[in-house]
Design an enzyme around this catalytic site. Structure first.
Site: not given
Ligand SMILES: *[C@@H]1O[C@H](CO)[C@@H](O)[C@H](O)[C@H]1NC(C)=O
Ligand SMILES: *[C@@H]1O[C@H](CO)[C@@H](O)[C@H](O)[C@H]1NC(C)=O
Length: 391
Positions: A217, A240
């Protein structure tokens, strides 16, 4: 840039200087309290006893974890302590293999109300893989825990820490003031859900300086109530990207201000530098945000403001985001994009972004010509901006 760098090194130096201990510092070795570095013995109570002795010591104290692998169940290191504490970790700290032991505990390693703490070294492996598989399979799973949490802590330095395979976030900073992470290493696979590297919220003066973050993430996420945050020299990817948000998680939330992200390299990430807010009414804001000196390599969304954030497209609020985004500067950002829209500003119809500035941008798309896209965004550009700015 040089000026900033020297400022920051000075800052690191002064900060760690706080923790120069006198010769009088007492050492509390966890082995003396019954811990075993054999990887199998539950050393949780031994660590707590060592902490409790150190925490009640009137002079500076060192909690020492020697080489070895120590099995630790959910543990809370509570303060405030009588003096400053150094947690010096040579060994490795691992969670039990059964993810259910941590899964509903609320935390794995928690520092709560601790002031004047220096954590030096240490590898923390939460062994999250069985938990990620459980979540992927759609079975019912426990909520999961973050690996290392700092909650209501002041004056903390964390240097040379490694976090592996967290169930959820690796490191979370909440309601803290004056905390620095130096030389942090984080690793989890790209497909592990919600394994943000370092998450900050409701905190001030947080510095994240040098680090290598590979995860599933955001490498770094800066949530509501974050002020005076400095991120420098982070290598991110897979992951991310580096994000401000998610904001507008609730209608009543604190704003984010004075954030600097500089000297970072993002490789193969989903986003580069990003601000994300849910499309929901909110009194939150994000202002005075600076992203500069960034290199992206094969990054899907190198520069993005997304006020319709809704990652899985499930239960999207479908309103207009109430978060006011003001004074955001992107400068000296270069490299390659894995998608055509390299600068994407999708702002709220009811609260258009204002004061967005792009400067010295050179971004190319690997499979064709690159574009920028603006919706409800007002701003300006300077220097050489490629592709042409829509602001
Ligand atoms: C912004 O934050 C930095 C630390 O990241 C701090 O040194 C600076 O004083 C802050 N600026 C303002 C205007 O508060
Ligand atoms: C939100 O919008 C999407 C796309 O326009 C639509 O598919 C979805 O049904 C909407 N959800 C709600 C809760 O209105």
């Amino acid at each position: 840039m040089l000026k900033l760098l020297s400022f920051n090194l000075l800052f690191v130096f002064c900060f760690t200087g706080l923790f120069t201990l006198s010769d009088a510092a007492l050492t509390y070795n966890v082995l003396s309290y019954g811990a075993r570095g054999d990887g199998n013995t539950d050393s949780t109570q031994a660590f707590l006893r060592a902490w409790s002795s150190a925490c009640s010591s009137r002079s500076s104290a060192i909690v020492y974890v020697p080489w070895g692998t120590f099995l630790i169940k959910p543990i809370a290191f509570n303060g405030p302590c009588k003096s400053q504490i150094v947690f010096r970790i040579a060994g490795k700290i691992v969670a039990p293999w059964d993810y259910r032991t941590l899964g509903s505990a609320g935390y794995w390693i928690l520092f709560y109300k601790v002031n004047n703490l220096h954590i030096s070294g240490g590898t923390f492996d939460a062994r999250g893989s069985a938990f990620w598989y459980c979540r992927q399979s759609g079975e019912s799973c426990p909520p999961g825990v973050m690996s290392i949490s700092f909650t209501v802590c002041n004056n903390v330095a964390v240097s040379g820490l490694t976090s592996l395979n967290s169930q959820l976030f690796h490191i979370a900073v909440d309601q803290c003031n004056n905390i620095i992470f130096h030389n942090t290493k984080i690793n989890a696979p790209s497909w592990s859900l919600n394994t943000d590297g370092i998450h900050v919220q409701s905190s001030t003066f947080v510095t994240i300086f040098r680090g290598n973050i590979q995860t599933g993430d955001d490498c770094i996420s800066i949530g509501p109530g974050s002020k005076h945050i400095w991120v420098e020299r982070i290598a991110c990817g897979p992951g991310h990207g580096i994000s401000v948000g998610s904001l507008a998680e609730s209608t009543n939330e604190d704003g984010v201000q004075n954030i600097t992200v500089t000297g970072c390299i993002l490789t193969g990430t989903e986003n580069g530098v990003r601000i994300k807010t849910w499309a929901r009414s909110s009194n939150g804001f994000a202002r005075n945000i600076n992203f500069r000196n960034i290199i992206v390599k094969n990054v899907y969304n190198p520069i993005i403001i997304d006020q319709n954030y809704c990652p899985s497209n499930k239960n999207c609020p479908n309103q207009s985001s109430g978060v006011k985004i003001r004074e955001v500067k992107f400068s000296n950002i270069r490299g390659t994009s894995a998608s055509q829209v390299v600068m994407n500003f999708v702002c709220s119809p009811s609260n258009p972004c204002q004061g967005i500035h792009v400067q010295d941008i050179r971004l190319s798309y690997v499979n064709g010509y690159a574009k920028s896209y603006c919706k409800n965004a007002v701003g300006s550009h300077s220097g050489v901006v490629v592709p042409y700015s829509c602001l």
